[in-house]
Design a protein around this motif. Structure first.
Motif, PDB file in Angstrom:
ATOM      1  N   LYS A 243       0.909  -1.157  -0.142  1.00  0.00           N
ATOM      2  CA  LYS A 243       0.123  -0.183   0.023  1.00  0.00           C
ATOM      3  C   LYS A 243       0.836   1.528  -0.147  1.00  0.00           C
ATOM      4  CE  LYS A 243      -4.052   1.871   2.094  1.00  0.00           C
ATOM      5  NZ  LYS A 243      -5.122   2.169   3.245  1.00  0.00           N
ATOM      6  N   ASP A 244       1.188   1.697  -1.105  1.00  0.00           N
ATOM      7  CA  ASP A 244       2.086   2.822  -1.471  1.00  0.00           C
ATOM      8  C   ASP A 244       1.397   3.735  -2.691  1.00  0.00           C
ATOM      9  OD1 ASP A 244       5.000   3.743  -1.156  1.00  0.00           O
ATOM     10  OD2 ASP A 244       4.677   3.420  -3.134  1.00  0.00           O
ATOM     11  N   PRO A 245       1.861   4.952  -2.882  1.00  0.00           N
ATOM     12  CA  PRO A 245       1.637   5.623  -4.111  1.00  0.00           C
ATOM     13  C   PRO A 245       1.951   4.933  -5.423  1.00  0.00           C
ATOM     14  CG  PRO A 245       2.302   7.323  -2.337  1.00  0.00           C
ATOM     15  CD  PRO A 245       2.466   5.915  -1.721  1.00  0.00           C
ATOM     16  N   SER A 246       3.052   4.254  -5.326  1.00  0.00           N
ATOM     17  CA  SER A 246       3.504   3.630  -6.319  1.00  0.00           C
ATOM     18  C   SER A 246       2.769   2.528  -7.035  1.00  0.00           C
ATOM     19  CB  SER A 246       5.034   3.040  -6.154  1.00  0.00           C
ATOM     20  OG  SER A 246       4.899   1.923  -5.332  1.00  0.00           O
ATOM     21  N   LEU A 247       1.802   1.937  -6.184  1.00  0.00           N
ATOM     22  CA  LEU A 247       0.735   0.909  -6.434  1.00  0.00           C
ATOM     23  C   LEU A 247      -0.235   1.438  -7.377  1.00  0.00           C
ATOM     24  CD1 LEU A 247      -0.170  -2.078  -6.068  1.00  0.00           C
ATOM     25  CD2 LEU A 247      -1.388  -1.256  -4.341  1.00  0.00           C
ATOM     26  N   GLY A 248      -0.519   2.876  -7.305  1.00  0.00           N
ATOM     27  CA  GLY A 248      -1.201   3.439  -8.295  1.00  0.00           C
ATOM     28  C   GLY A 248      -0.723   3.571  -9.813  1.00  0.00           C
ATOM     29  N   ARG A 250       1.004   1.475 -10.989  1.00  0.00           N
ATOM     30  CA  ARG A 250       0.895   0.131 -11.520  1.00  0.00           C
ATOM     31  C   ARG A 250      -0.514  -0.201 -12.440  1.00  0.00           C
ATOM     32  NH1 ARG A 250      -0.047  -3.792 -13.203  1.00  0.00           N
ATOM     33  NH2 ARG A 250       0.575  -5.951 -13.310  1.00  0.00           N
ATOM     34  N   THR A 323       7.250  -2.143  -2.816  1.00  0.00           N
ATOM     35  CA  THR A 323       6.893  -1.126  -3.506  1.00  0.00           C
ATOM     36  C   THR A 323       7.664  -1.035  -5.031  1.00  0.00           C
ATOM     37  OG1 THR A 323       8.867   0.177  -2.982  1.00  0.00           O
ATOM     38  CG2 THR A 323       7.013   0.564  -1.545  1.00  0.00           C
ATOM     39  N   TRP A 478      -6.090   6.061  -6.822  1.00  0.00           N
ATOM     40  CA  TRP A 478      -5.946   4.761  -7.368  1.00  0.00           C
ATOM     41  C   TRP A 478      -5.301   3.764  -6.125  1.00  0.00           C
ATOM     42  CZ3 TRP A 478      -7.276   2.398 -12.367  1.00  0.00           C
ATOM     43  CH2 TRP A 478      -7.844   3.300 -13.147  1.00  0.00           C
ATOM     44  N   TRP A 479      -4.178   4.156  -5.779  1.00  0.00           N
ATOM     45  CA  TRP A 479      -3.488   3.140  -4.877  1.00  0.00           C
ATOM     46  C   TRP A 479      -4.118   3.035  -3.725  1.00  0.00           C
ATOM     47  CZ3 TRP A 479      -1.475   4.702   0.042  1.00  0.00           C
ATOM     48  CH2 TRP A 479      -1.475   5.918   0.274  1.00  0.00           C
ATOM     49  N   GLN A 480      -4.981   3.898  -3.182  1.00  0.00           N
ATOM     50  CA  GLN A 480      -5.818   3.641  -2.041  1.00  0.00           C
ATOM     51  C   GLN A 480      -6.815   2.489  -2.197  1.00  0.00           C
ATOM     52  OE1 GLN A 480      -7.045   7.565  -0.241  1.00  0.00           O
ATOM     53  NE2 GLN A 480      -5.799   8.406  -1.511  1.00  0.00           N
ATOM     54  N   SER A 483      -5.109  -1.088  -3.086  1.00  0.00           N
ATOM     55  CA  SER A 483      -4.477  -1.700  -2.148  1.00  0.00           C
ATOM     56  C   SER A 483      -5.652  -2.308  -1.400  1.00  0.00           C
ATOM     57  CB  SER A 483      -3.812  -0.817  -1.239  1.00  0.00           C
ATOM     58  OG  SER A 483      -4.714   0.127  -0.609  1.00  0.00           O
TER      59      SER A 483
END
Length: 565
Positions: A243-248, A250, A323, A478-480, A483
């Motif tokens: 759970k991190d901004p970089s997941l967005g 993706r 991440t 998105w990442w929120q 995740s």
């Protein structure tokens, strides 16, 4: 008396001119090789910069970019060259991507000048042309021809369609670009015993996967059938899930379009793009299926479910807690068979001498290839994402400072310096550089990068487009929500329903506030999603079979189809 006074006054300027010319000659000989220009042409181009900078000498200019290898080279090498050749005191600061966007927003909204020039992702093109806070490149070149290089050659840039608004105005100048492609261990895929085992089990050849079905079969094969190679545990997939901004990134970096969730169209699907946002003419009208969007559509749910399934079943267990930056170096360690979502920005780090994925002669054991596509994908759709960092100039910057930054932007993208910069950072922006002999010579050690950029296929890899009206506000959602699906906290459908609704709320606020000068959101009224599913294009109805027969192609055949034999 008058003649001697003139001589005294002109002597320092002549000395300065000699100083700048000497610097240019020194940099051309010692650093700016190879180049697509001859040394004489390089000197002529540098002479223009020397002359154009005369009224700006001594100015303090500050520009900023994120921390890519390309930008590190600019900050540490090209900025110094620019200072010595022009006499302009330029500082090129490097920040993390999120910090660049945050400071850019602050300057846009407050009007307080923080930096004079920004290398800012073209993903913000939809933001920039709507808010009216950016000075378009077209405006600068038309208003200030004396500060626009005659050798700029905009037609030579390969990414201009990504930085152009729907009305044809060029807003940003590309500085670097890279794609997310498919990465695989070519040596393992060529192993006769592994090929035999795979075909016996799946009924088709082990090769570059054309669709997600084949990718999944290959992931299963290496993870659960092969298991070990040379005594080392191997995995058929690599990804990240923290759970991190970089997941967005993706997901916003075109994962839904790779699955086939949006509409046909290059550079981006119309009327529904890869974020699932629908536009009517240029006005965003909704993300949710109830408003004609596709963010929570069956194809988007399929894309999310595959991401979660593959991460859990086929990637190293540690990947779920990684991440983007932590996961990036993992394939170079030698135990990953393939990666569906791999950025060519990692090429330089993946070709270092001594790595388990590099041969003794310096050639890679791996290759990059076009990404496989999902079950909903159709011909005419984009196939993946291309990151384009581009020079962006804000109205709130004093004009003289903006022009100093504009000179630097042209300097670091000039034909004198761009080929060397491309070879250092491997993020090409000019067609002339891509087609150069130097790139041909480098190609055997770059794993398919040169072949990709020389192929017509590259046109199907594009950044976020103009449907997204406020990238910073929408991207952080998105990442929120993703995740929640990645952690198992919610189903893919639940997570995307929440995301679609959250995006629509922001679109609604933008519409109500009336802050966007042109093409602002005008939301559709909610209606039965079936109405939109029954219309042509996106959102698309759920397929009865989301795993068709796997299809692969031999890498050599792929190169032939590109004309790269």
């Amino acid at each position: 008396m008058a003649l001697s006074l003139v001589a005294c006054l002109s002597a320092p300027s002549l000395a300065f001119a000699d100083q700048y010319q000497d610097a240019a000659k020194r940099w051309i000989e010692s650093e700016f090789q190879p180049s697509t220009l001859t040394p004489e042409e390089q000197m002529a181009e540098m002479q223009w910069f020397i002359d154009a900078a005369e009224s700006l000498r001594g100015q303090e200019i500050n520009v900023v970019s994120e921390t890519l290898t390309t930008h590190k080279y600019e900050s540490e090498v090209l900025a110094k060259a620019f200072r010595e050749i022009t006499g302009i005191n330029l500082t090129h600061t490097l920040l993390q991507e999120g910090d660049v966007v945050q400071k850019l927003q602050t300057q846009m909204y407050s009007g307080t000048n923080i930096y004079d020039g920004w290398v800012n992702d073209s993903d913000l093109i939809g933001t920039h042309f709507r808010y009216g806070k950016v000075v378009p490149i077209d405006t600068i070149t038309e208003k200030h021809p004396e500060f626009t290089s005659p050798t700029l050659d905009l037609d030579d840039f390969i990414g201009l369609s990504f930085t152009t608004s729907p009305d044809g105005t060029l807003y940003q100048l590309p500085d670097q670009q890279f794609a997310n492609l498919y990465w695989f261990r070519a040596d393992w895929f060529a192993d006769p015993e592994l090929k035999k085992q795979f075909e016996e089990k799946y009924g088709y050849e082990l090769g570059v996967p054309v669709n997600w079905s084949a990718y999944e079969d290959i992931a299963e094969f290496f993870t659960n059938d092969v298991k070990t190679i040379d005594g080392k545990r191997v995995y058929g997939h690599m990804d990240y899930g923290k759970k991190d901004p970089s997941l967005g990134w993706r997901f916003t970096d075109a994962w839904f379009s790779m699955a086939g969730a949006g509409d046909k169209g290059i550079p981006n699907g119309l009327p529904v793009d890869e974020w699932g946002i629908r536009v009517d003419e240029c006005h965003p009208v909704g993300s949710s299926m109830s408003r004609g969007g596709a963010t929570n559509s069956p194809a988007a749910v399929y894309a999310t479910e595959k991401y979660v399934e593959w991460l859990r079943k086929y990637a190293p267990p540690a990947a779920q807690g990684m991440t983007f930056s932590e996961a990036g170096p993992v394939p170079a360690q030698g135990n990953i068979a393939q990666q569906v979502f791999w950025y060519t920005a990692f090429t330089a780090d993946m070709t270092k001498e001594g790595l388990p994925v590099v041969n003794e002669d310096g050639t890679p054991k791996w290759r990059m290839a076009p990404s496989p596509v999902g079950a909903y994908w159709e011909d005419g759709m984009k196939k993946g994402y291309q990151d384009v960092g581009a020079w962006t100039f804000l109205e709130s910057t004093p004009e003289k400072r903006r022009l100093g930054a504009w000179l630097y932007a042209q300097f670091v993208t000039s034909k004198t310096a761009s080929l060397k910069k491309t070879l250092v950072g491997l993020t090409p922006i000019r067609e002339s550089d891509i087609q150069s002999q130097a790139m041909t010579d480098a190609a055997p050690k770059l794993g398919g990068l040169v072949e990709f950029y020389r192929s017509p296929a590259r046109l199907q890899w594009t950044p976020t487009g103009t449907n997204v009206p406020d990238y910073p506000k929408l991207a952080q959602l998105w990442w929120q929500y993703v995740s929640q699906a990645a952690s198992g906290e919610s189903t893919a459908q639940e997570a995307l329903d929440g995301l679609a609704e959250a995006q629509d709320r922001i679109l609604e606020r933008l519409e109500r506030a009336g802050v966007q000068e042109v093409c602002g959101p005008k939301l559709n009224e909610p209606r039965d999603p079936q109405y939109w599913i029954d219309q042509p294009g996106a959102p698309k109805p759920k397929l009865e079979n989301e795993k068709p027969q796997g299809v692969t192609v031999a890498y050599e055949e792929l190169l032939k189809s590109w004309g790269q034999e």
